[in-house]
Write a protein that holds these residues in place. Structure first.
Motif, short mmCIF file in Angstrom:
data_model
loop_
_atom_site.label_atom_id
_atom_site.label_comp_id
_atom_site.label_asym_id
_atom_site.label_seq_id
_atom_site.Cartn_x
_atom_site.Cartn_y
_atom_site.Cartn_z
N GLU A 57 76.92 34.95 -38.53
CA GLU A 57 75.73 35.15 -37.71
C GLU A 57 75.62 36.61 -37.32
O GLU A 57 76.62 37.31 -37.17
N ILE A 58 74.42 37.02 -37.08
CA ILE A 58 74.17 38.42 -36.74
C ILE A 58 74.25 38.60 -35.24
O ILE A 58 73.57 37.92 -34.47
N ALA A 59 75.12 39.50 -34.81
CA ALA A 59 75.22 39.78 -33.38
C ALA A 59 74.04 40.63 -32.96
O ALA A 59 73.63 41.53 -33.68
N GLY A 103 74.35 35.46 -49.28
CA GLY A 103 74.42 35.52 -47.83
C GLY A 103 75.27 36.67 -47.35
O GLY A 103 76.10 37.22 -48.09
N TRP A 104 75.03 37.06 -46.11
CA TRP A 104 75.80 38.16 -45.53
C TRP A 104 77.15 37.64 -45.06
O TRP A 104 77.25 36.56 -44.46
N GLY A 105 78.19 38.38 -45.26
CA GLY A 105 79.50 37.95 -44.80
C GLY A 105 80.57 38.90 -45.24
O GLY A 105 80.33 39.89 -45.95
N GLY A 106 81.82 38.60 -44.83
CA GLY A 106 82.94 39.45 -45.17
C GLY A 106 83.21 40.48 -44.09
O GLY A 106 82.51 40.55 -43.08
N PRO A 107 84.25 41.28 -44.28
CA PRO A 107 84.59 42.31 -43.29
C PRO A 107 83.54 43.42 -43.27
O PRO A 107 82.74 43.57 -44.18
N GLY A 108 83.58 44.20 -42.23
CA GLY A 108 82.65 45.31 -42.13
C GLY A 108 81.38 44.93 -41.39
O GLY A 108 81.28 43.88 -40.77
N LEU A 131 62.00 45.16 -42.75
CA LEU A 131 63.38 45.30 -42.31
C LEU A 131 64.28 45.17 -43.53
O LEU A 131 64.21 44.17 -44.26
N ALA A 132 65.07 46.19 -43.80
CA ALA A 132 66.00 46.17 -44.93
C ALA A 132 67.42 46.06 -44.40
O ALA A 132 67.82 46.81 -43.51
N VAL A 133 68.18 45.12 -44.94
CA VAL A 133 69.54 44.86 -44.48
C VAL A 133 70.51 45.14 -45.63
O VAL A 133 70.46 44.48 -46.67
N GLN A 134 71.37 46.13 -45.43
CA GLN A 134 72.33 46.51 -46.45
C GLN A 134 73.70 45.90 -46.16
O GLN A 134 74.25 46.08 -45.07
N ASP A 135 74.23 45.20 -47.13
CA ASP A 135 75.54 44.57 -47.03
C ASP A 135 76.44 45.21 -48.08
O ASP A 135 76.44 44.82 -49.25
#
Length: 649
Positions: A57-59, A103-108, A131-135
């Protein structure tokens, strides 16, 4: 199926990826117009890292933020870390991402970029927020288009979500893919939201190419110091100014001739290159050529083609593969443009907007007084077009200038078989103007360098040293192009001692040219006489100066008249005659004069010595309190203007 397209990428040597991929993504984020030509650019509103909470989840908290990146904020609305944080809270409930998006996840951490896409064109389509989200861990960047509802909250436009993915296959093999979760619902307006096929082909290929290019730029990012949104508006306003050429003239020509390909062009004497920039951005292949490179050229980028070169009208400067030649305030090349177009090819057209008055050989000389000089010169330029075999059309542009009349040569008055006949007619016409130029020069005053009499007389002189053309290819031997280095025209570079000596010699000449001329000077109740001297023509003054002095004046591209006019305190030059200035006849500063000019006049008061107080045999014609100049060093004041300039620096 949500796969839009995939491109295989080979990272030879293994040094480019994945870093090159993120650099390519950065280009698409900050400069989308290099791929999507229907955009003016993108204004980055805010940017920051967003930590992932439990379960991916996004904080809502923001670790860091950067507002207004790229020099632009959305007009009428401020954006920053707080805005970005609020957006996360609003869109958080509308996620997680649907498959096939990774999906977004992992360390960092994730990096979020809020940007406004700015459409090109008039009337302009509304800007779009995205809105651009870089993973970085998963090698994805997800684009979430946002729409604001009636309550002021942002909703994700789910039908237009897409994701760019980077995957390592093995060794040097990678792939870049574009995926969209709802391809059947994708909405395309052709501007902000292009078709999915475009994303999967055009954009994907560019991203793949950029990802492995190892070419760091030597220059700062374009428009890094100004608002991209404001630039976009100004650009559209300027494009509107030139639409008579870009839209009406050339679009109608394509319809008339049944053409689909946009016309090519060469802008001769392109100056700041703005018109070339606009035409190149509108899809017209072409270039601008000017004798002097301008600093602003570096701002346009590699898509705008500009060259620094000297054009000498002749066989070596023809453009047989060009559709249009443009002369937009092209100075000494103006009358030559119809000639170059006529001799380039039978299909070559021209557009010329005359400004400064030039003939084939130098400055244009007036030949009749029944017309204004401007109208007479326009008729001459039109005549050149007729002689060259064009149907010449005249139009008046809606631009903020006093020189608004343009000429267009689109079609010919003769069949192609008569080309040799017309070419001979052109040669005879040019030679006739050359003969008139020599005759006119014999009648002109030789010392008036600013009238370019040297250019008129030197019809047998050599072309510039950097030209390799032979005499046989030049249509007007002795043609004088502008200098590559712009000359100072006010004699400011002349030594002060030399200027002072010329001023003193000319003043003595005027004072001794006739018996003393007495003028009543009622100041303080006393009747005095003050020698006002005699007036002489510029020719007469020049005849009393030695040849070395005149040569030095001409070499500085100023001339005697310019030097005398620049010494306003001592001389008055009216209708070709030189007078000693009588300050008693000068009008006092008007109360209606603009405040800035009144203030400058007051600040300059007594900041320079009075020439008459020092040099005139009768002294100054005004008492000390009335003279704007200092009667002696004790009256000198330090210039407030200089003080302010130093303070600003």
């Amino acid at each position: 199926m949500g796969l839009v397209g995939t491109a295989a990428v080979r990272d030879t040597g293994g040094a480019a990826l994945p870093r090159g991929f993120w650099a390519a993504v950065r280009v698409w984020l900050e400069k989308p117009q290099v791929a999507n030509r229907r955009l003016s650019g993108a204004a980055v509103q805010a940017e920051g890292t967003v930590p992932l909470g439990q379960g991916g989840e996004i904080a809502p908290s923001l670790a860091s933020g950067r507002a207004g990146a790229g020099g632009g904020g959305q007009e009428g609305r401020a954006a920053g870390p707080a805005e970005l944080s609020r957006l996360w809270r609003e869109v958080q409930g509308q996620l997680p991402l649907p498959p096939p998006l990774t999906g977004w996840g992992g360390p960092g951490e994730l990096r979020a970029v809020l940007r406004t896409l700015l459409p090109r064109g008039r009337p302009a389509a509304p800007p779009a927020l995205e809105l651009a989200v870089q993973d970085a861990y998963n090698g994805t960047v997800t684009f979430l288009p946002l729409e604001e509802n009636s309550e002021g909250k942002y909703l994700v436009k789910t039908c237009n979500i897409y994701q760019i993915q980077l995957k390592h296959i093995k060794d040097e093999e990678w792939s870049i893919s574009v995926v969209a979760p709802f391809p059947e619902d994708w909405f395309s307006d052709g501007i902000v939201y292009p078709k999915l096929a475009w994303l999967g082909n055009e954009l994907l290929l560019k991203l793949a190419k950029w990802s492995v290019e190892q070419k760091p730029s030597e220059f700062k990012s374009t428009l890094s110091l100004i608002s991209v949104a404001k630039y976009s508006k100004v650009y559209q306003d300027l494009k509107e100014k030139y639409k008579v050429m870009v839209k009406i003239l050339w679009e109608e020509e394509r319809k008339e001739k049944g053409l689909t390909k946009k016309q090519s062009f060469v802008d001769l004497g392109c100056g700041n290159g703005l018109l070339v920039h606009i035409l190149n951005n509108e899809g017209h292949s072409g270039r601008g050529i000017d004798v002097r490179r301008r600093k602003i050229w570096d701002m346009y980028g590699p898509e705008t083609h500009l060259e620094e070169a000297t054009i000498i009208p002749g066989d070596n400067h023809l453009f047989p593969d060009t559709d249009w030649l443009i002369g937009n305030h092209s100075d000494e090349l103006t009358p030559w443009i119809p000639v170059i177009a006529a001799r380039s090819s039978y299909s070559c057209c021209y557009f010329v907007l005359p400004c400064c008055f030039f003939d084939f050989h130098g400055k244009y000389s007036r030949r009749q007084s029944k017309k204004t000089q401007y109208r007479e010169y326009l008729d001459f330029v039109a005549q050149v077009g007729f002689v060259c075999g064009f149907h010449v059309e005249e139009d008046c542009l809606r631009i903020p200038s006093t020189k608004r009349v343009s000429f267009i040569g689109k079609s010919r008055t003769y069949p192609p078989a008569e080309h040799a006949l017309i070419d001979n007619q052109i040669t005879q016409f040019i030679n006739s103007r050359r003969t008139r130029a020599v005759t006119t020069c014999d009648k002109q005053v030789g010392f008036r360098h600013e009238d370019h009499c040297d250019s008129l007389c030197e019809v047998g002189s050599e072309p510039p040293e950097d030209e390799t053309e032979t005499a046989g290819t030049i249509w007007m031997p002795g043609f004088q192009p502008r200098e590559k280095v712009e000359q100072i025209r006010n004699c400011a570079s002349l030594p002060r001692d030399f200027v002072d000596e010329v001023v003193l010699n000319v003043a003595k000449l005027l004072l001794s040219a006739a018996p003393q001329k007495s003028c009543s000077n009622m100041q303080g109740g006393n009747m005095n006489t003050w020698n006002q001297g005699e007036s002489l023509s510029l020719r007469e003054v020049a005849e009393h100066l030695n040849k070395e002095t005149l040569k030095k004046l001409k070499s500085e591209y100023g001339g005697l008249q310019t030097l005398l006019k620049s010494n306003h305190q001592v001389f008055e030059v009216l209708n070709g005659r030189v007078h000693i200035r009588d300050w008693r006849k000068e009008k006092p500063p008007s109360k209606t004069k603009p405040e800035v000019k009144r203030r400058l006049s007051a600040e300059a008061f007594k900041t320079r010595l009075c020439w008459f107080f020092i040099h005139h045999p009768d002294g100054c014609s005004l008492p000390s309190e009335a003279c704007p100049y200092a009667h002696g060093t004790e009256e000198l004041r330090q210039s407030q203007i200089i003080k302010k300039k130093k303070h600003i620096q």
